[in-house]
Structures are given as structure tokens and as C-alpha cells.
Design an enzyme around this catalytic site. Structure first.
Site, short mmCIF file in Angstrom:
data_model
loop_
_atom_site.label_atom_id
_atom_site.label_comp_id
_atom_site.label_asym_id
_atom_site.label_seq_id
_atom_site.Cartn_x
_atom_site.Cartn_y
_atom_site.Cartn_z
N ASP A 197 -58.26 18.44 -68.27
CA ASP A 197 -57.78 19.46 -67.32
C ASP A 197 -57.91 18.97 -65.88
OD1 ASP A 197 -56.69 21.91 -66.67
OD2 ASP A 197 -58.62 22.93 -66.56
N ASN A 241 -49.59 26.63 -73.19
CA ASN A 241 -48.90 25.85 -72.16
C ASN A 241 -47.37 25.98 -72.22
OD1 ASN A 241 -51.40 23.19 -72.22
ND2 ASN A 241 -51.24 24.90 -70.79
N ARG A 292 -64.65 26.68 -69.89
CA ARG A 292 -64.15 27.49 -70.99
C ARG A 292 -63.47 26.57 -72.02
NH1 ARG A 292 -60.97 29.75 -66.46
NH2 ARG A 292 -59.10 28.48 -66.21
N SER A 298 -60.55 27.43 -73.70
CA SER A 298 -59.08 27.57 -73.69
C SER A 298 -58.46 27.33 -75.09
CB SER A 298 -58.45 26.63 -72.66
OG SER A 298 -58.95 26.90 -71.38
C1 IPE Z 1 -56.27 23.59 -71.37
O1 IPE Z 1 -55.96 23.53 -70.03
C2 IPE Z 1 -55.19 22.93 -72.18
C3 IPE Z 1 -55.08 21.50 -72.01
C4 IPE Z 1 -55.85 20.72 -71.29
C5 IPE Z 1 -54.01 20.89 -72.74
P1 IPE Z 1 -55.25 24.78 -69.28
O2 IPE Z 1 -55.13 24.38 -67.88
O3 IPE Z 1 -54.02 25.15 -69.98
O4 IPE Z 1 -56.33 25.92 -69.49
P2 IPE Z 1 -56.53 27.29 -68.71
O5 IPE Z 1 -55.19 27.95 -68.64
O6 IPE Z 1 -57.06 26.96 -67.35
O7 IPE Z 1 -57.53 28.04 -69.51
C1 IPE Z 2 -54.13 19.68 -67.72
O1 IPE Z 2 -53.96 19.79 -66.36
C2 IPE Z 2 -52.89 19.22 -68.44
C3 IPE Z 2 -52.23 20.26 -69.23
C4 IPE Z 2 -52.68 21.46 -69.44
C5 IPE Z 2 -50.96 19.92 -69.83
P1 IPE Z 2 -53.38 21.11 -65.70
O2 IPE Z 2 -51.90 20.97 -65.60
O3 IPE Z 2 -53.86 22.32 -66.40
O4 IPE Z 2 -54.03 21.00 -64.26
P2 IPE Z 2 -54.63 22.18 -63.39
O5 IPE Z 2 -55.68 22.86 -64.24
O6 IPE Z 2 -53.52 23.09 -63.04
O7 IPE Z 2 -55.23 21.49 -62.23
MG MG Z 3 -55.48 23.51 -66.16
#
Ligand code: IPE
Ligand code: IPE
Ligand code: MG
Length: 256
Positions: free
Chosen positions: A29, A77, A203, A205
Site C-alpha cells: 500500500d 479496488n 488494517r 483491508s
Molecule cells: C489494500 O489497499 C489493497 C491492496 C494493497 C491491493 P487499499 O488501498 O485498497 O486499502 P484501503 O482502501 O486503504 O483499505
Molecule cells: C496500493 O497503493 C496499490 C493498490 C491498491 C492497487 P494505493 O493505490 O492504495 O496507494 P494509496 O494508499 O492511495 O497511497
Molecule cells: Mg491504499
């Protein structure tokens, strides 16, 4: 004086008496925020994140991790803007195309955890090809969690067991932890020992809800594009300071 964890940060090094987790799972993340901090589009962060994936896969293989599970795209996502979703899918395709040979050379078996059918056809095709062409590799299993959700995985597994009950293959009383384990994407694999989340959120997720029940959790502020070999070693050094009690007392473990 430095605290214990500060000391670890400064001299994180593996030593021969350390345990290498058999299975490491990572919630990758922070790509978007990493890019936003640099006034760049979110996809720039995802691209940089692919370099971290390469580095972490290589390091894990090198130090003897047997299973590495990377959370690359969750069922939730799909709700992101279309442009971001298609950008991620296209990066995934490029990554798989570019890595197939390296995976074979490094004896890495690719597996997918998640709803493969929801992926665009071209991504699904290269994914299937990579899974098939690496199926006999024995050095390390790389699980890519794609369109993965822990709850959806459990529902799928429970449905499978319910069908077996309906057609008389098993009775409801025979359902135990092993049978549910076997009905999940991770069937036959050990549970994660260490679960890392980068990017500062604490968390799960919807990640590995069943499998992570006794994983050691490690949360770091480091955003995924900055998470490389050094940071993985730090996490493993921290893991070695934990005492995994599985419900017992510390004293009980000492006499075992
Ligand atoms: C969790 O990250 C999913 C992945 C890293 C693929 P998210 O960025 O989607 O999680 P939330 O929405 O902050 O919980
Ligand atoms: C994780 O990074 C990658 C995926 C969930 C695909 P994010 O895209 O969630 O990055 P932030 O949390 O918005 O910084
Ligand atoms: Mg994220």
C-alpha cells in the site's frame, strides 16, 4: 539510549540463527500517496511499485522464503476510477510478460489468488500462461492476489463445501478446519507467518482473513515504492524478536 526497535532499524542484518518466515504476505500500500507527494499522477506510483515487487520477489527467493503472497488488487479496488483500474491492469500485463523468463530461471512458481475471471482477457491469458509455464518450479511460490477479497474467498469455499454436502460426498459434521483450508485459493500452502503492510495504515483491508489468524503483523510507514530489500530484512529481524505463543504461556514454550 536507542530503543530495541531503533537498534534493529540501524543494523538490520540477517544472521544464521534467525528464522526466515516460511510464508510472507504483503499488503503493498501507499503507491498513490507516494506519487501525490511528488506531484505526479497515481499511476507513476504504481509503476515505481512494480520495481519494488521485482526487488522483493528477488530478495525473498534469495533468502529462502518458500511462499510470498503479494496483495496487488482487491475486490474493492474495482471501485477505483476506470483510468486507474485500466492502468493497473496494463502494468500487470507488462510485468507478467517481462518476468516469465526470470521466474523460470529463478525456479519461481506463480499462483493467482482471486477472481481470475474478472480480469481483462489479455491479462487472464498471460497470467494463465505464466502459471502453466512455472507450475513445476520448486524454489518459491509467488502468490499474486488479484481481484482478491478474503470474504469472497470464504464464501466461495463455503459454497464448495455446501455442494459436497448436498451431493452426499461429505456430511456437514465432517467439515473441519482442514476441509475449509482445502477449499480456499491457498489450498495446500502453509499459513503466512509474517504479514507486512506498507503505507502506514493498520488494517487488513479484506486480506487473507482466514489464513492470517496467527500471522505476526508488521505495519510500516514506508510506502510501497520505497519498500526494498533493506526494509524486508528489517521486517524479518523484527519478526525474529516476536514470541509466537499460539495461546500458550511464555513459560510453557521455554520447557518445550
Ligand atoms: C489494500 O489497499 C489493497 C491492496 C494493497 C491491493 P487499499 O488501498 O485498497 O486499502 P484501503 O482502501 O486503504 O483499505
Ligand atoms: C496500493 O497503493 C496499490 C493498490 C491498491 C492497487 P494505493 O493505490 O492504495 O496507494 P494509496 O494508499 O492511495 O497511497
Ligand atoms: Mg491504499
Amino acid at each position: 539510549m536507542m530503543s530495541r526497535s531503533e537498534k534493529v532499524q540501524h543494523n538490520a542484518q540477517l544472521s544464521s540463527d534467525m528464522t526466515i518466515p516460511q510464508h510472507i504476505a504483503i499488503i503493498m500500500d501507499g503507491n498513490g500517496r507516494w506519487a501525490e507527494a511528488r506531484h505526479r499522477p497515481r499511476l507513476f506510483g504504481h509503476k515505481a511499485g512494480v520495481d519494488s515487487v521485482r526487488d522483493i520477489v528477488e530478495t525473498a527467493r534469495e533468502i529462502g522464503v518458500r511462499y510470498l503472497t503479494l496483495y496487488a488488487f482487491s475486490t474493492e479496488n474495482w471501485k477505483r476510477p476506470d483510468g486507474e483500474v485500466s492502468g493497473l491492469m496494463s502494468l500487470l500485463k507488462t510485468y507478467l510478460r517481462a518476468e516469465l523468463n526470470t521466474m523460470r530461471t529463478n525456479n519461481i512458481r506463480l499462483q493467482c489468488l482471486g477472481q481470475k475471471k474478472r480480469l481483462p482477457a489479455d491479462v487472464g491469458a498471460i497470467l494463465e500462461q505464466t502459471i502453466e509455464e512455472t507450475q513445476n518450479c520448486t524454489g518459491m511460490t509467488l502468490n499474486l492476489a488479484l481481484s482478491y477479497g478474503g470474504r469472497a474467498e470464504l464464501i466461495r469455499g463455503i459454497r464448495e463445501l455446501a455442494k459436497k454436502c448436498m451431493n452426499g460426498e461429505i456430511s456437514p459434521d465432517e467439515i473441519d478446519e482442514q476441509s475449509l483450508d482445502d477449499a480456499l485459493y491457498t489450498a495446500g500452502q502453509p499459513d503466512p507467518d509474517l504479514l507486512i503492510r506498507t503505507g502506514g495504515e493498520c488494517r487488513l483491508s479484506n486480506f487473507l482473513l482466514w489464513q492470517a489468524s496467527y500471522a505476526e503483523l508488521y505495519f510500516t510507514e514506508v510506502k510501497w515504492p520505497d519498500f526494498r530489500k533493506k526494509q524486508l530484512i528489517e521486517a524479518i529481524v523484527h519478526f525474529n524478536e516476536r514470541q509466537r505463543r499460539y495461546g500458550k504461556t511464555g513459560a510453557q514454550l521455554q520447557v518445550e
